[in-house]
Design an enzyme around this catalytic site. Sequence first.
Site, PDB file in Angstrom:
ATOM      1  N   HIS A  20     -27.165 -18.352 -40.595  1.00 55.54           N
ATOM      2  CA  HIS A  20     -28.775 -18.248 -40.493  1.00 55.54           C
ATOM      3  C   HIS A  20     -29.346 -16.844 -41.556  1.00 55.54           C
ATOM      4  CE1 HIS A  20     -29.059 -21.654 -36.953  1.00 55.54           C
ATOM      5  NE2 HIS A  20     -27.813 -21.561 -37.814  1.00 55.54           N
ATOM      6  N   GLU A  72     -32.236 -15.991 -40.522  1.00 58.41           N
ATOM      7  CA  GLU A  72     -32.233 -14.810 -40.015  1.00 58.41           C
ATOM      8  C   GLU A  72     -31.186 -13.516 -38.933  1.00 58.41           C
ATOM      9  OE1 GLU A  72     -33.223 -18.528 -39.526  1.00 58.41           O
ATOM     10  OE2 GLU A  72     -34.398 -18.364 -38.073  1.00 58.41           O
ATOM     11  N   CYS A 123     -34.610 -20.583 -34.033  1.00 63.13           N
ATOM     12  CA  CYS A 123     -33.748 -21.233 -33.290  1.00 63.13           C
ATOM     13  C   CYS A 123     -33.546 -20.462 -31.815  1.00 63.13           C
ATOM     14  CB  CYS A 123     -32.662 -21.864 -33.894  1.00 63.13           C
ATOM     15  SG  CYS A 123     -31.366 -21.151 -33.970  1.00 63.13           S
ATOM     16  N   CYS A 183     -30.991 -17.450 -33.171  1.00 67.29           N
ATOM     17  CA  CYS A 183     -32.027 -16.353 -34.277  1.00 67.29           C
ATOM     18  C   CYS A 183     -32.925 -15.846 -33.035  1.00 67.29           C
ATOM     19  CB  CYS A 183     -32.407 -17.004 -35.024  1.00 67.29           C
ATOM     20  SG  CYS A 183     -31.687 -17.509 -36.462  1.00 67.29           S
TER      21      CYS A 183
END
Length: 155
Positions: free
Chosen positions: A52, A54, A82, A85
Amino acid sequence: MTDEELMRVALAEAQIAADLGEVPVGAVIAKDGQIIAKAHNLRESGKNAIYHAELLAIDAACKALGGWRLWQCELFVTLEPCPMCSGAIINSRLRRVVYGARDPKAGCCGSLTDLFALPFNHHPVIEQGLLQEEAQALLQQFFVRLREKRKKKPL
């Protein structure tokens, strides 16, 4: 750099992700208004669930600063983080998170749930909605194109 300028860099990262066929999410980590790290989603091309934007930006910032505590840093991300993260945000001690679009399906900064309201040992400042329309439009355009592409694909 201002918050808006930093979010525009995150949006540019999200566009790179979209151009690669990735869900268009971009992230920037800044310290004192200066970019320390930036990243975009790479789950599809990297074949890895944790790629991801992040997490990639947090990893790059830790390496750039030589430590895992990012307590002097801020995260600018185009989509609400999410659960995974959000956990990394707590663990890396980011002091502030600014995001664009809400994520009603997986957002953990208040949309689906708010992990930062739980009694963890760290609570970043959360700000939502910066350049929300641009971030949301990028996501919507991506998913419209993806659905069209899937319709055209023969079974």
